[in-house]
Design a protein around this motif. Structure first.
Motif, PDB file in Angstrom:
ATOM      1  N   ILE A 104       0.906  -1.208  -0.133  1.00 55.35           N
ATOM      2  CA  ILE A 104      -0.106   0.521  -0.112  1.00 55.35           C
ATOM      3  C   ILE A 104       0.922   0.910  -0.094  1.00 55.35           C
ATOM      4  CG2 ILE A 104      -1.717  -0.716   1.575  1.00 55.35           C
ATOM      5  CD1 ILE A 104      -1.077   0.477   3.521  1.00 55.35           C
ATOM      6  N   VAL A 105       1.975   1.279   0.130  1.00 55.77           N
ATOM      7  CA  VAL A 105       2.478   2.417   0.273  1.00 55.77           C
ATOM      8  C   VAL A 105       2.811   3.501  -1.018  1.00 55.77           C
ATOM      9  CG1 VAL A 105       4.400   1.387  -1.145  1.00 55.77           C
ATOM     10  CG2 VAL A 105       5.107   3.227   1.125  1.00 55.77           C
ATOM     11  N   ASN A 106       2.817   2.566  -2.242  1.00 54.23           N
ATOM     12  CA  ASN A 106       1.869   3.790  -3.264  1.00 54.23           C
ATOM     13  C   ASN A 106       0.546   4.922  -3.292  1.00 54.23           C
ATOM     14  OD1 ASN A 106       4.414   3.277  -4.458  1.00 54.23           O
ATOM     15  ND2 ASN A 106       3.702   1.102  -5.160  1.00 54.23           N
ATOM     16  N   ASP A 107       0.239   3.888  -2.704  1.00 53.12           N
ATOM     17  CA  ASP A 107      -0.884   4.376  -2.052  1.00 53.12           C
ATOM     18  C   ASP A 107      -0.838   6.203  -1.181  1.00 53.12           C
ATOM     19  OD1 ASP A 107      -2.656   3.062  -4.157  1.00 53.12           O
ATOM     20  OD2 ASP A 107      -2.530   0.861  -2.719  1.00 53.12           O
ATOM     21  N   ILE A 108       0.221   5.468  -0.452  1.00 51.68           N
ATOM     22  CA  ILE A 108      -0.346   7.087   0.357  1.00 51.68           C
ATOM     23  C   ILE A 108       0.499   7.840   0.504  1.00 51.68           C
ATOM     24  CG2 ILE A 108       0.970   7.535   3.274  1.00 51.68           C
ATOM     25  CD1 ILE A 108       1.008   4.381   3.377  1.00 51.68           C
ATOM     26  N   PRO A 109      -0.061   8.974   0.507  1.00 55.55           N
ATOM     27  CA  PRO A 109       0.687  10.434   0.421  1.00 55.55           C
ATOM     28  C   PRO A 109       1.706  11.117   1.172  1.00 55.55           C
ATOM     29  CG  PRO A 109      -1.843  11.021   1.418  1.00 55.55           C
ATOM     30  CD  PRO A 109      -1.156   9.186   1.126  1.00 55.55           C
ATOM     31  N   PHE A 110       2.685  11.309   0.149  1.00 59.74           N
ATOM     32  CA  PHE A 110       4.142  11.715   1.328  1.00 59.74           C
ATOM     33  C   PHE A 110       4.564  13.282   0.646  1.00 59.74           C
ATOM     34  CE2 PHE A 110       4.512   7.366   0.880  1.00 59.74           C
ATOM     35  CZ  PHE A 110       5.100   6.851   2.254  1.00 59.74           C
ATOM     36  N   PRO A 111       3.856  14.098   1.413  1.00 64.73           N
ATOM     37  CA  PRO A 111       4.065  15.521   1.237  1.00 64.73           C
ATOM     38  C   PRO A 111       5.633  16.689   1.146  1.00 64.73           C
ATOM     39  CG  PRO A 111       3.129  14.987   3.498  1.00 64.73           C
ATOM     40  CD  PRO A 111       2.584  14.123   1.937  1.00 64.73           C
ATOM     41  N   LYS A 112       5.851  16.987   0.367  1.00 65.99           N
ATOM     42  CA  LYS A 112       6.942  17.623   0.461  1.00 65.99           C
ATOM     43  C   LYS A 112       7.079  18.762   1.116  1.00 65.99           C
ATOM     44  CE  LYS A 112       9.415  15.573  -3.120  1.00 65.99           C
ATOM     45  NZ  LYS A 112      10.490  16.171  -3.430  1.00 65.99           N
ATOM     46  N   ASN A 113       7.801  19.467   2.100  1.00 60.34           N
ATOM     47  CA  ASN A 113       7.920  20.865   2.993  1.00 60.34           C
ATOM     48  C   ASN A 113       8.198  21.552   1.752  1.00 60.34           C
ATOM     49  OD1 ASN A 113      10.166  21.076   1.678  1.00 60.34           O
ATOM     50  ND2 ASN A 113      10.844  20.111   3.993  1.00 60.34           N
ATOM     51  N   LYS A 114       7.658  23.115   2.372  1.00 58.00           N
ATOM     52  CA  LYS A 114       7.593  24.443   1.509  1.00 58.00           C
ATOM     53  C   LYS A 114       9.161  25.212   1.976  1.00 58.00           C
ATOM     54  CE  LYS A 114       2.521  25.057   3.658  1.00 58.00           C
ATOM     55  NZ  LYS A 114       1.992  25.626   4.353  1.00 58.00           N
ATOM     56  N   GLN A 115      10.144  23.906   2.570  1.00 59.45           N
ATOM     57  CA  GLN A 115      10.952  24.384   2.015  1.00 59.45           C
ATOM     58  C   GLN A 115      12.007  24.861   0.671  1.00 59.45           C
ATOM     59  OE1 GLN A 115      12.340  26.171   4.704  1.00 59.45           O
ATOM     60  NE2 GLN A 115      11.268  25.329   6.472  1.00 59.45           N
ATOM     61  N   LYS A 116      12.896  25.415  -0.295  1.00 61.09           N
ATOM     62  CA  LYS A 116      13.487  25.928  -1.455  1.00 61.09           C
ATOM     63  C   LYS A 116      14.811  25.239  -1.454  1.00 61.09           C
ATOM     64  CE  LYS A 116      10.562  30.047  -2.108  1.00 61.09           C
ATOM     65  NZ  LYS A 116      10.384  30.949  -2.644  1.00 61.09           N
ATOM     66  N   GLY A 117      15.492  24.893  -2.846  1.00 54.64           N
ATOM     67  CA  GLY A 117      16.559  24.587  -2.787  1.00 54.64           C
ATOM     68  C   GLY A 117      16.475  22.712  -2.350  1.00 54.64           C
ATOM     69  N   GLU A 118      17.801  23.394  -1.950  1.00 55.66           N
ATOM     70  CA  GLU A 118      18.093  21.962  -1.556  1.00 55.66           C
ATOM     71  C   GLU A 118      17.249  21.297   0.224  1.00 55.66           C
ATOM     72  OE1 GLU A 118      22.582  22.887   1.766  1.00 55.66           O
ATOM     73  OE2 GLU A 118      22.683  22.704  -0.776  1.00 55.66           O
ATOM     74  N   LYS A 119      17.313  22.522   0.991  1.00 55.28           N
ATOM     75  CA  LYS A 119      16.143  22.226   2.400  1.00 55.28           C
ATOM     76  C   LYS A 119      15.193  21.297   1.702  1.00 55.28           C
ATOM     77  CE  LYS A 119      17.728  25.321   4.947  1.00 55.28           C
ATOM     78  NZ  LYS A 119      17.444  26.400   6.090  1.00 55.28           N
ATOM     79  N   ARG A 120      14.424  21.928   0.067  1.00 60.69           N
ATOM     80  CA  ARG A 120      13.106  21.157  -0.075  1.00 60.69           C
ATOM     81  C   ARG A 120      12.941  19.747  -0.261  1.00 60.69           C
ATOM     82  NH1 ARG A 120       7.902  21.483  -1.117  1.00 60.69           N
ATOM     83  NH2 ARG A 120       7.127  21.115  -3.284  1.00 60.69           N
ATOM     84  N   ALA A 121      12.185  18.609   0.382  1.00 58.93           N
ATOM     85  CA  ALA A 121      12.749  17.182   0.857  1.00 58.93           C
ATOM     86  C   ALA A 121      10.555  16.598   1.493  1.00 58.93           C
ATOM     87  CB  ALA A 121      13.506  17.206   2.156  1.00 58.93           C
ATOM     88  N   TYR A 122      10.639  15.785   0.868  1.00 60.70           N
ATOM     89  CA  TYR A 122       9.743  15.519   2.223  1.00 60.70           C
ATOM     90  C   TYR A 122       9.261  15.834   3.604  1.00 60.70           C
ATOM     91  CZ  TYR A 122       9.181  11.422  -0.651  1.00 60.70           C
ATOM     92  OH  TYR A 122       9.883  10.533  -1.711  1.00 60.70           O
ATOM     93  N   ALA A 123       8.324  16.397   3.950  1.00 62.31           N
ATOM     94  CA  ALA A 123       8.127  16.673   4.994  1.00 62.31           C
ATOM     95  C   ALA A 123       7.758  15.238   6.054  1.00 62.31           C
ATOM     96  CB  ALA A 123       5.768  17.049   5.034  1.00 62.31           C
ATOM     97  N   TYR A 124       8.658  14.574   6.495  1.00 63.59           N
ATOM     98  CA  TYR A 124       9.030  13.369   7.419  1.00 63.59           C
ATOM     99  C   TYR A 124       7.991  13.526   7.940  1.00 63.59           C
ATOM    100  CZ  TYR A 124      13.612  14.353   4.894  1.00 63.59           C
ATOM    101  OH  TYR A 124      14.857  13.777   3.810  1.00 63.59           O
ATOM    102  N   PHE A 125       7.627  13.951   9.493  1.00 64.67           N
ATOM    103  CA  PHE A 125       7.048  14.121  10.381  1.00 64.67           C
ATOM    104  C   PHE A 125       5.434  13.532   9.904  1.00 64.67           C
ATOM    105  CE2 PHE A 125       4.345  15.022  14.504  1.00 64.67           C
ATOM    106  CZ  PHE A 125       4.959  13.655  14.956  1.00 64.67           C
ATOM    107  N   THR A 126       5.068  14.823   9.049  1.00 67.92           N
ATOM    108  CA  THR A 126       3.734  13.718   8.319  1.00 67.92           C
ATOM    109  C   THR A 126       3.910  12.472   7.239  1.00 67.92           C
ATOM    110  OG1 THR A 126       2.931  16.448   8.557  1.00 67.92           O
ATOM    111  CG2 THR A 126       2.049  14.900   6.948  1.00 67.92           C
TER     112      THR A 126
END
Length: 279
Positions: A104-126
């Motif tokens: 089911i992992v492909n059905d789980i949303p993984f939003p990104k954070n609101k940072q820019k550049g190299e800080k742009r990544a998954y919102a890990y806690f979410t």
């Protein structure tokens, strides 16, 4: 973290006066100093109340001192659960690669954070919360996976007897089974990249208090209970910079405006219990 057991119900002083005084003393005497959460002395409390020409009740003074001590102890314990960026990232990828979530992992949303550049990544806690939510449900019944709204784009509503009796002022970060007539709503505050404790973070605490007042009023006026959980993470932001706001979160919890607060990696043990109790 759950509210202090029976604390509010055991108050000899008026609860409204007690919580108003807690907030007033926090404003006048502070919440933390030199990195330590404050436990105000009897002398300081009395002097401040006397200065403001406010009533001084010995029962209230005793209860305030006990509360400030319990608050300090609880938050110091909770701080051990707050994660830094690398810890959250590691946990996120460990869960994402867990074989239990493979189907089911492909059905789980993984939003990104609101940072820019190299800080742009998954919102890990979410992402961690979303995975644990799905896992907690499939461990009971995989068919209930549709009963999750990971990212409501509408205000929460409640309808009874074909009448709309509640609409929230703000959008929540998640709801079960849906944002319409939810049983559970939650809010997430993760701030791994902040370098200073700004007004945006402070506003997040006040927004949660607003949500809590609305849900508490719904419970009183309509006898409708929607469980309300607040999840926070980022050690440096909350513990090193934001102790006064952690105190306010603790006060919010014990005033009955939030049912539970989850700090960092507590999510691994406490969040699945909440999900499984509500589905």
């Amino acid at each position: 973290m759950k509210p202090l057991k029976n604390f509010t119900n055991s108050l000899k002083s008026d609860p409204n006066e007690f919580w108003a005084t807690v907030k007033y003393l926090g404003d006048c005497l502070g919440y933390a100093k030199r990195g330590n959460i404050l436990v105000h002395s009897e002398k300081d409390i009395i002097n401040q109340l006397h200065k403001a020409k406010l009533p001084i009740n010995s029962n209230t003074i005793t209860e305030l001192q006990l509360y400030f001590k319990l608050r300090k102890d609880a938050l110091e314990t909770a701080s051990n659960h707050l994660m830094n960026l690398e810890q959250a990232k590691t946990l996120f990828y460990e869960l994402k690669s867990d074989p239990a979530l493979a189907t089911i992992v492909n059905d789980i949303p993984f939003p990104k954070n609101k940072q820019k550049g190299e800080k742009r990544a998954y919102a890990y806690f979410t992402g961690i919360i979303n995975m644990l939510t799905a896992y907690s449900i499939i461990s009971k019944d995989v068919n209930r996976l549709t009963n999750i709204n990971y990212d409501p784009r509408n205000l929460a509503t409640y309808t009874t007897h074909e009448k709309l009796v509640f609409t929230s002022s703000r959008r929540f970060d998640g709801a079960i089974p849906a944002i319409s007539n939810p049983k559970l709503v939650w809010e997430i505050k993760e701030y791994y990249y902040t370098t200073s404790f700004g007004s945006r973070i402070a506003d997040g605490v006040y927004e949660t208090q607003l949500d809590g007042f609305e849900l508490k009023n719904l419970r009183k006026s309509q006898n409708i209970t929607i469980q309300h959980v607040f999840l926070v993470d980022a050690y440096d932001t909350w513990w090193n910079q934001g102790k006064p706001y952690l105190c306010r979160i603790f006060d919010t919890l014990n005033q009955g405006l939030v049912d539970e607060v989850i700090f960092g990696d507590e999510v691994l043990t406490e969040w699945p219990k909440i999900i499984q109790n509500v589905i």
